[in-house]
Scaffold this motif. Structure first.
Motif, PDB file in Angstrom:
ATOM      1  N   GLY A 197       0.809  -1.213   0.000  1.00 18.89           N
ATOM      2  CA  GLY A 197       0.000   0.000   0.000  1.00 18.89           C
ATOM      3  C   GLY A 197       0.839   1.258   0.000  1.00 18.89           C
ATOM      4  N   LEU A 198       1.918   1.271   0.803  1.00 16.72           N
ATOM      5  CA  LEU A 198       2.800   2.441   0.817  1.00 16.72           C
ATOM      6  C   LEU A 198       3.496   2.617  -0.529  1.00 16.72           C
ATOM      7  N   GLY A 199       3.895   1.488  -1.136  1.00 11.82           N
ATOM      8  CA  GLY A 199       4.537   1.581  -2.439  1.00 11.82           C
ATOM      9  C   GLY A 199       3.599   2.121  -3.509  1.00 11.82           C
ATOM     10  N   VAL A 200       2.365   1.621  -3.529  1.00 13.57           N
ATOM     11  CA  VAL A 200       1.379   2.097  -4.509  1.00 13.57           C
ATOM     12  C   VAL A 200       1.067   3.577  -4.273  1.00 13.57           C
ATOM     13  N   SER A 201       0.955   3.975  -3.001  1.00 17.98           N
ATOM     14  CA  SER A 201       0.699   5.386  -2.697  1.00 17.98           C
ATOM     15  C   SER A 201       1.851   6.260  -3.168  1.00 17.98           C
ATOM     16  N   GLY A 202       3.095   5.761  -3.015  1.00 13.69           N
ATOM     17  CA  GLY A 202       4.244   6.521  -3.507  1.00 13.69           C
ATOM     18  C   GLY A 202       4.224   6.676  -5.023  1.00 13.69           C
ATOM     19  N   VAL A 203       3.840   5.608  -5.717  1.00  9.27           N
ATOM     20  CA  VAL A 203       3.716   5.696  -7.178  1.00  9.27           C
ATOM     21  C   VAL A 203       2.650   6.713  -7.564  1.00  9.27           C
ATOM     22  N   PHE A 204       1.546   6.732  -6.811  1.00  5.68           N
ATOM     23  CA  PHE A 204       0.490   7.695  -7.109  1.00  5.68           C
ATOM     24  C   PHE A 204       0.976   9.131  -6.941  1.00  5.68           C
ATOM     25  N   VAL A 205       1.662   9.396  -5.824  1.00  5.69           N
ATOM     26  CA  VAL A 205       2.163  10.761  -5.589  1.00  5.69           C
ATOM     27  C   VAL A 205       3.126  11.173  -6.687  1.00  5.69           C
ATOM     28  N   TYR A 206       4.028  10.263  -7.083  1.00  7.10           N
ATOM     29  CA  TYR A 206       4.977  10.594  -8.146  1.00  7.10           C
ATOM     30  C   TYR A 206       4.253  10.846  -9.464  1.00  7.10           C
ATOM     31  N   SER A 207       3.232  10.050  -9.742  1.00  7.87           N
ATOM     32  CA  SER A 207       2.514  10.216 -11.007  1.00  7.87           C
ATOM     33  C   SER A 207       1.846  11.580 -11.104  1.00  7.87           C
ATOM     34  N   GLN A 208       1.461  12.154  -9.952  1.00  4.92           N
ATOM     35  CA  GLN A 208       0.808  13.456  -9.986  1.00  4.92           C
ATOM     36  C   GLN A 208       1.762  14.583 -10.365  1.00  4.92           C
ATOM     37  N   THR A 209       3.053  14.320 -10.283  1.00 11.67           N
ATOM     38  CA  THR A 209       4.041  15.340 -10.660  1.00 11.67           C
ATOM     39  C   THR A 209       4.403  15.307 -12.137  1.00 11.67           C
ATOM     40  N   ILE A 210       3.986  14.265 -12.851  1.00  9.68           N
ATOM     41  CA  ILE A 210       4.406  14.143 -14.251  1.00  9.68           C
ATOM     42  C   ILE A 210       3.238  14.131 -15.235  1.00  9.68           C
ATOM     43  N   VAL A 211       2.017  13.856 -14.777  1.00  7.25           N
ATOM     44  CA  VAL A 211       0.882  13.826 -15.697  1.00  7.25           C
ATOM     45  C   VAL A 211       0.388  15.243 -15.964  1.00  7.25           C
ATOM     46  N   ARG A 212      -0.278  15.429 -17.082  1.00  8.85           N
ATOM     47  CA  ARG A 212      -0.777  16.761 -17.450  1.00  8.85           C
ATOM     48  C   ARG A 212      -1.955  17.197 -16.584  1.00  8.85           C
ATOM     49  N   ASN A 213      -2.834  16.280 -16.317  1.00 10.07           N
ATOM     50  CA  ASN A 213      -4.042  16.616 -15.548  1.00 10.07           C
ATOM     51  C   ASN A 213      -4.092  15.749 -14.281  1.00 10.07           C
ATOM     52  N   PRO A 214      -3.364  16.134 -13.241  1.00 11.85           N
ATOM     53  CA  PRO A 214      -3.322  15.313 -12.020  1.00 11.85           C
ATOM     54  C   PRO A 214      -4.640  15.321 -11.263  1.00 11.85           C
ATOM     55  N   LEU A 215      -4.904  14.228 -10.563  1.00  9.38           N
ATOM     56  CA  LEU A 215      -6.085  14.183  -9.709  1.00  9.38           C
ATOM     57  C   LEU A 215      -5.908  15.095  -8.501  1.00  9.38           C
ATOM     58  N   LEU A 216      -4.685  15.179  -7.985  1.00  2.89           N
ATOM     59  CA  LEU A 216      -4.367  16.065  -6.869  1.00  2.89           C
ATOM     60  C   LEU A 216      -3.374  17.119  -7.340  1.00  2.89           C
ATOM     61  N   ASN A 217      -3.717  18.370  -7.129  1.00  2.00           N
ATOM     62  CA  ASN A 217      -2.826  19.465  -7.489  1.00  2.00           C
ATOM     63  C   ASN A 217      -1.826  19.657  -6.359  1.00  2.00           C
ATOM     64  N   LEU A 218      -0.640  19.063  -6.506  1.00  2.00           N
ATOM     65  CA  LEU A 218       0.336  19.069  -5.420  1.00  2.00           C
ATOM     66  C   LEU A 218       0.903  20.452  -5.145  1.00  2.00           C
ATOM     67  N   SER A 219       0.776  21.383  -6.091  1.00  4.99           N
ATOM     68  CA  SER A 219       1.300  22.728  -5.852  1.00  4.99           C
ATOM     69  C   SER A 219       0.581  23.422  -4.705  1.00  4.99           C
ATOM     70  N   LEU A 220      -0.669  23.035  -4.445  1.00  9.21           N
ATOM     71  CA  LEU A 220      -1.400  23.643  -3.332  1.00  9.21           C
ATOM     72  C   LEU A 220      -0.749  23.326  -1.995  1.00  9.21           C
ATOM     73  N   PHE A 221      -0.092  22.195  -1.899  1.00 13.04           N
ATOM     74  CA  PHE A 221       0.504  21.807  -0.627  1.00 13.04           C
ATOM     75  C   PHE A 221       1.750  22.621  -0.305  1.00 13.04           C
ATOM     76  N   ARG A 222       2.224  23.416  -1.252  1.00 12.29           N
ATOM     77  CA  ARG A 222       3.354  24.300  -0.960  1.00 12.29           C
ATOM     78  C   ARG A 222       2.925  25.546  -0.205  1.00 12.29           C
ATOM     79  N   ILE A 223       1.609  25.768  -0.087  1.00 10.53           N
ATOM     80  CA  ILE A 223       1.088  26.888   0.693  1.00 10.53           C
ATOM     81  C   ILE A 223       1.022  26.435   2.150  1.00 10.53           C
ATOM     82  N   PRO A 224       1.833  27.003   3.056  1.00 11.63           N
ATOM     83  CA  PRO A 224       1.896  26.500   4.437  1.00 11.63           C
ATOM     84  C   PRO A 224       0.541  26.481   5.134  1.00 11.63           C
TER      85      PRO A 224
END
Length: 532
Positions: free
Chosen positions: A272-299
Motif C-alpha cells: 500500500g505504501l509503495g502504490v501510494s508513492g507511485v500515485f504521488v509521483y505520477s501526480q508530478t508528471i501527468v498533465r491533468n493530475p487528480l491532486l494538485n500538489l502545488s497547493l501543498f506548498r502553501i503553508p
C-alpha cells in the motif's frame, strides 16, 4: 489615411518667433468601465439549497447511523471484531477514495444528472444493506453506499456554487450546508435509536427511500451544469489512490486482528505504501493530475488540511466507542442513547452556523485553534468515564467534543478555500472534502483497531482459549456469550468485558489527545510564520 498617420505627417505650426507651437487638444474620454456586481440569489435559489440539503443529510446520516445499530448487528450476524470495523468504515474509505473521481465525472456528464443517478444507486444500496443476511453481504452493501455517497457530495457542493454568485450569500450557503452535514452526522444515531426501538436493525438503512422521493419531486428547482472545457483524468491514477489507501488500512486492521505483525499485514502495508508513492509521483508528471500538489506548498493550506484530517480522525474514532459505551456499558436502549445525542446535535449545528461570525473579532486561525483546544479539553473529560454512570460528565464532554470538531471543520474548510489561489478554489474544495472523509475513515480504522487490540489482550488475560472468537473480539459478543453461562460466571464475564472495553476507550482517548496536542503546536508554529 489613418487618423494618427495624418497628424504625424503634418508639420507642426510655427509661431511668429519661429518656434514651434503646440495646441493642447481635449479629446473626449470614454466612460470608465464598470463591472456589474454578481446577481444575488432569490427565493428559487434558497429553495434549491434546501433541496440540496436532502442528499447531504442522507449521506452524512448514513455514515453514523450504523454506529447505534452495531449491538443489534453483532447479536444477529455475529461478525468478528475485524468485520465489525469493516462494516463501519468501508463506507468512508470508499467515499473518500471516489470523491475526486466522481467530482471530475460530474463536470463531464452534468452535475445534476450525476446527482440523480447517485441518489438512485444510494437508495438501491440501502435496501441491499437493510436485508443483508451475513457480515460479508453487509460489508459489500456498505461499500456500494460509500461509492454512491462519493457521487452525491461533490455534485451537491458544485451545484451550490452554481446557485450562488454573490460572495456573502455563497458563504452563508456553505455555512448552512456544513451545518446540515454536521446535523445529519449527529442525527443519525438519534433517528437510528427511534427505528431500532420499534423495528429490526436493517430499518436504519431504509431512511433514504422516502428522502429520495422528496428529492426527485423538488429536483426541477436545481440547475444543470456541465463544464465545456473539462479536462481528461487518468482512471489508472484514481485506482492507484484507492488501492494504496485500502491496502494500508487492511494492513493496520490485520495487525489489530492477529495481535501482531504477520506476513499478510507486512505485505499489504508495504504494498500500500509503495502504490501510494507511485500515485504521488505520477501526480508530478501527468498533465491533468487528480491532486494538485502545488497547493501543498502553501503553508496555511497544508497545516489546515492536516488539522481537518486529525479533527475528523479523533471525532470518528471516539464516536465509535461512545455510541457502544452508552448501550453496552451503561445499558441504555437505542432510543435513550439516541436522545442523549440531542444536546450535542443542537450545539454542533449552532456552532457551525455561528462560527463564521467570529471573523468580526478574531482571525480564522484563532477560531480553528480555539476549536482544537475545546476538543482536547473534552477528550480529557471523556477519558474519565468508567463503567459507572455519570451523565453530566458524558453529556458535557460529548457536547464540547462535537462543538469543537464542528468549529474546526467549518472554519478549516473556509481557510483551505480562502488561502488557495482563486483559480484553484475548486481543487482546494475537493482536497478538503477528501481530507475530512479520509480522516473519519482512518479514525475508525486506527483508533478502532487499537481499541480492538487492547480489548482482546484484556479478555485473553481474563479467560482461557475456550472463550468464543465473538466474545474475545467484541463487547457485544461477550455480552451474548455471558447469557449462555451460569449466573455467576456470566456476570463475571460481562463485568470484565465492560471494563476491558472502557480500558480500550481510555487508550484510544489518550492517542487522540496526543495527536490533537501535537497538531495544536504545529498549527501555532506554522501560522506564526505565515500569518496570512
Amino acid at each position: 489615411m489613418p487618423f494618427y498617420t495624418s497628424i504625424l505627417s503634418q508639420p507642426p505650426p510655427r509661431s511668429p518667433s519661429g518656434f514651434c507651437s503646440f495646441e493642447v487638444i481635449s479629446l473626449p474620454m470614454e466612460p470608465p468601465l464598470t463591472i456589474a456586481p454578481p446577481a444575488r440569489a432569490g427565493r428559487r435559489e434558497w429553495i434549491g439549497l434546501a433541496v440540496l440539503i436532502f442528499p447531504t443529510l442522507l449521506v452524512s446520516m448514513d455514515s453514523t447511523v450504523t454506529y447505534l445499530a452495531l449491538p443489534a448487528i453483532s447479536a444477529e450476524l455475529k461478525p468478528t471484531g475485524s468485520q465489525l470495523l469493516w462494516i463501519t468504515d468501508i463506507y468512508t474509505f470508499l467515499e473518500g477514495g471516489f470523491l475526486i473521481i466522481m467530482g471530475a465525472l460530474g463536470d463531464r456528464v452534468g452535475r445534476k444528472r450525476l446527482l440523480m443517478i447517485g441518489f438512485i444507486l444510494f437508495a438501491a444500496a440501502s435496501i441491499m444493506a437493510a436485508f443483508a443476511g451475513s457480515p460479508p453481504w453487509l460489508i459489500a452493501a456498505r461499500a456500494l453506499l460509500g461509492m454512491t455517497g462519493a457521487i452525491i457530495l461533490p455534485c451537491t457542493l458544485s451545484l451550490i456554487r452554481s446557485l450562488f454568485h454573490d460572495d456573502r450569500q455563497r458563504t452563508a450557503a456553505f455555512g448552512l450546508y456544513t451545518a446540515g452535514y454536521s446535523g445529519g452526522t449527529m442525527l443519525g444515531p438519534l433517528i437510528g435509536g427511534v427505528l431500532l426501538t420499534h423495528f429490526w436493525w436493517g430499518s436504519v438503512f431504509l431512511i433514504s427511500v422516502p428522502l429520495m422521493l422528496l428529492f426527485f419531486c423538488a429536483s426541477p428547482l436545481l440547475p444543470e451544469y456541465r463544464d465545456p472545457d473539462a479536462k481528461q483524468f487518468s482512471l489508472m491514477n484514481a485506482l492507484l489512490l484507492l488501492t494504496g489507501t485500502l491496502s494500508v488500512i487492511f494492513g493496520v486492521k490485520r495487525i489489530a486482528e492477529s495481535g501482531g505483525m504477520d506476513w499478510v499485514a507486512l505485505t499489504t502495508l508495504l504494498g500500500g505504501l509503495g502504490v501510494s508513492g507511485v500515485f504521488v509521483y505520477s501526480q508530478t508528471i501527468v498533465r491533468n493530475p487528480l491532486l494538485n500538489l502545488s497547493l501543498f506548498r502553501i503553508p496555511a493550506f497544508s497545516v489546515t488540511l492536516s488539522t481537518l484530517f486529525l479533527g475528523l480522525f479523533c471525532w470518528a474514532g471516539l464516536y465509535l466507542f461512545l455510541t457502544q459505551y452508552m448501550q453496552l456499558v451503561l445499558g441504555y436502549d437505542p432510543l435513550k442513547a439516541g436522545l442523549l445525542t440531542l444536546l450535542p446535535v443542537g450545539i454542533t449545528v449552532a456552532g457551525c452556523i455561528l462560527a463564521p461570525q467570529t471573523l468580526r473579532w478574531v482571525s480564522r486561525s484563532v477560531t480553528i485553534l480555539l476549536g482544537n483546544v475545546l476538543m482536547l479539553g473534552s477528550i480529557v473529560l471523556l477519558a474519565q468515564l468508567s463503567t459507572e454512570t455519570n451523565l453530566i460528565l458524558l453529556i458535557t464532554g460529548f457536547a464540547g467534543f462535537n462543538l469543537g470538531c464542528g468549529i474546526v471543520v467549518t472554519m478549516g474548510i473556509d481557510m483551505v478555500v480562502s488561502v488557495a489561489p482563486h483559480e484553484q478554489a475548486g481543487a482546494a474544495s475537493g482536497i478538503s472534502e477528501s481530507s475530512t472523509t479520509f480522516g473519519q475513515a482512518f479514525g475508525v480504522a486506527l483508533l478502532g483497531s487499537v481499541g480492538t487490540a487492547v480489548y482482546r489482550s484484556k479478555m485473553f488475560a481474563f479467560a482461557d482459549t475456550a472463550l468464543s472468537e465473538e466474545a474475545r473480539g467484541t463487547l457485544g459478543g461477550a455480552l451474548e456469550a455471558s447469557k449462555q453461562l451460569p449466573v455467576e460466571a456470566g456476570l463475571a464475564l460481562a463485568n470484565n468485558a465492560r471494563q476491558a472495553f472502557v480500558d480500550s476507550f481510555h487508550m484510544a482517548s489518550l492517542l487522540a489527545a496526543m495527536a490533537i496536542l501535537i497538531m495544536i503546536g504545529v498549527f501555532v508554529a506554522v501560522m506564526k510564520r505565515n500569518p496570512k
